[in-house]
Motif scaffolding. Structure first.
Motif, PDB file in Angstrom:
ATOM      1  N   THR A 171      21.879  22.182 -34.923  1.00  0.00           N
ATOM      2  CA  THR A 171      23.053  21.318 -35.004  1.00  0.00           C
ATOM      3  C   THR A 171      24.095  21.923 -35.933  1.00  0.00           C
ATOM      4  N   ILE A 172      23.669  22.404 -37.082  1.00  0.00           N
ATOM      5  CA  ILE A 172      24.592  23.009 -38.045  1.00  0.00           C
ATOM      6  C   ILE A 172      25.266  24.228 -37.426  1.00  0.00           C
ATOM      7  N   LEU A 173      24.497  25.041 -36.721  1.00  0.00           N
ATOM      8  CA  LEU A 173      25.053  26.236 -36.095  1.00  0.00           C
ATOM      9  C   LEU A 173      26.088  25.873 -35.019  1.00  0.00           C
ATOM     10  N   VAL A 174      25.776  24.872 -34.202  1.00  0.00           N
ATOM     11  CA  VAL A 174      26.707  24.440 -33.151  1.00  0.00           C
ATOM     12  C   VAL A 174      28.004  23.938 -33.776  1.00  0.00           C
ATOM     13  N   ALA A 196      26.332  19.894 -28.692  1.00  0.00           N
ATOM     14  CA  ALA A 196      25.979  19.023 -29.816  1.00  0.00           C
ATOM     15  C   ALA A 196      24.860  18.066 -29.402  1.00  0.00           C
ATOM     16  N   PRO A 197      23.908  17.832 -30.305  1.00  0.00           N
ATOM     17  CA  PRO A 197      22.747  17.002 -29.981  1.00  0.00           C
ATOM     18  C   PRO A 197      23.036  15.507 -30.083  1.00  0.00           C
ATOM     19  N   SER A 198      23.762  14.996 -29.133  1.00  0.00           N
ATOM     20  CA  SER A 198      24.077  13.577 -29.107  1.00  0.00           C
ATOM     21  C   SER A 198      24.110  13.129 -27.655  1.00  0.00           C
ATOM     22  N   ASP A 199      23.686  11.906 -27.426  1.00  0.00           N
ATOM     23  CA  ASP A 199      23.711  11.376 -26.065  1.00  0.00           C
ATOM     24  C   ASP A 199      25.107  10.912 -25.654  1.00  0.00           C
ATOM     25  N   PHE A 200      26.008  10.803 -26.621  1.00  0.00           N
ATOM     26  CA  PHE A 200      27.348  10.296 -26.350  1.00  0.00           C
ATOM     27  C   PHE A 200      28.386  11.235 -26.951  1.00  0.00           C
ATOM     28  N   ALA A 201      29.392  11.571 -26.156  1.00  0.00           N
ATOM     29  CA  ALA A 201      30.430  12.499 -26.600  1.00  0.00           C
ATOM     30  C   ALA A 201      31.170  11.971 -27.823  1.00  0.00           C
ATOM     31  N   GLY A 202      31.526  10.694 -27.807  1.00  0.00           N
ATOM     32  CA  GLY A 202      32.280  10.134 -28.928  1.00  0.00           C
ATOM     33  C   GLY A 202      31.548  10.262 -30.247  1.00  0.00           C
ATOM     34  N   ALA A 248      29.219  12.542 -30.965  1.00  0.00           N
ATOM     35  CA  ALA A 248      29.185  13.972 -31.300  1.00  0.00           C
ATOM     36  C   ALA A 248      30.515  14.404 -31.898  1.00  0.00           C
ATOM     37  N   TYR A 249      31.617  13.938 -31.314  1.00  0.00           N
ATOM     38  CA  TYR A 249      32.941  14.323 -31.813  1.00  0.00           C
ATOM     39  C   TYR A 249      33.209  13.715 -33.185  1.00  0.00           C
ATOM     40  N   ALA A 250      32.783  12.481 -33.389  1.00  0.00           N
ATOM     41  CA  ALA A 250      32.987  11.825 -34.686  1.00  0.00           C
ATOM     42  C   ALA A 250      32.236  12.574 -35.784  1.00  0.00           C
ATOM     43  N   ALA A 251      30.990  12.921 -35.501  1.00  0.00           N
ATOM     44  CA  ALA A 251      30.206  13.660 -36.497  1.00  0.00           C
ATOM     45  C   ALA A 251      30.816  15.039 -36.744  1.00  0.00           C
ATOM     46  N   TYR A 252      31.292  15.679 -35.699  1.00  0.00           N
ATOM     47  CA  TYR A 252      31.921  16.991 -35.823  1.00  0.00           C
ATOM     48  C   TYR A 252      33.148  16.950 -36.731  1.00  0.00           C
ATOM     49  N   GLY A 253      33.856  15.835 -36.711  1.00  0.00           N
ATOM     50  CA  GLY A 253      35.082  15.729 -37.497  1.00  0.00           C
ATOM     51  C   GLY A 253      34.879  16.041 -38.972  1.00  0.00           C
ATOM     52  N   GLY A 254      33.783  15.571 -39.534  1.00  0.00           N
ATOM     53  CA  GLY A 254      33.494  15.854 -40.945  1.00  0.00           C
ATOM     54  C   GLY A 254      33.267  17.334 -41.196  1.00  0.00           C
ATOM     55  N   VAL A 255      32.560  17.968 -40.267  1.00  0.00           N
ATOM     56  CA  VAL A 255      32.302  19.403 -40.388  1.00  0.00           C
ATOM     57  C   VAL A 255      33.616  20.172 -40.281  1.00  0.00           C
TER      58      VAL A 255
END
Length: 108
Positions: A3-6, A51-57, A59-66
């Protein structure tokens, strides 16, 4: 670890792509910068599908912090502007928020 790598790879691809457009529009760089920029943005979109999430939203929300934290790394490494304490504090809060979104157990 995957997940971190992605997310890290997606952040780098997005920042590089956006910076190419920034350089062209704001710094007078050649329009040829748009070619690698667009390729990088396409790679970013593809990487987020991993990204390891069943829902795009989610995955995108979590990505925002990164992305926020990675952008401050870019600020420091490429633009030679050291983030201040408020930048770092905000990034930490965002990464903690991203971790909560992505990692908490969910009921089915």
């Amino acid at each position: 670890m995957m997940t971190i790598l992605v997310y890290a790879s997606a952040a780098l691809a997005e920042i590089v792509g956006c910076f190419a457009v920034w350089a062209w529009m704001r710094q007078g760089a050649s329009a040829l910068w748009l070619v690698p920029g667009l390729l990088s943005l396409a790679a970013f979109a593809w990487l987020l599908t991993l990204a390891p999430s069943d829902f795009a939203g989610r995955a995108y929300a979590a990505y925002g912090g990164v992305y926020i934290a990675a952008s401050l790394g870019w600020l420091w490494a490429v633009e030679k502007q050291r983030p201040d304490i408020w930048d770092v504090t905000g990034a930490v809060l965002c990464v903690v928020g991203a971790a909560i979104i992505l990692l908490v157990p969910r009921g089915t």
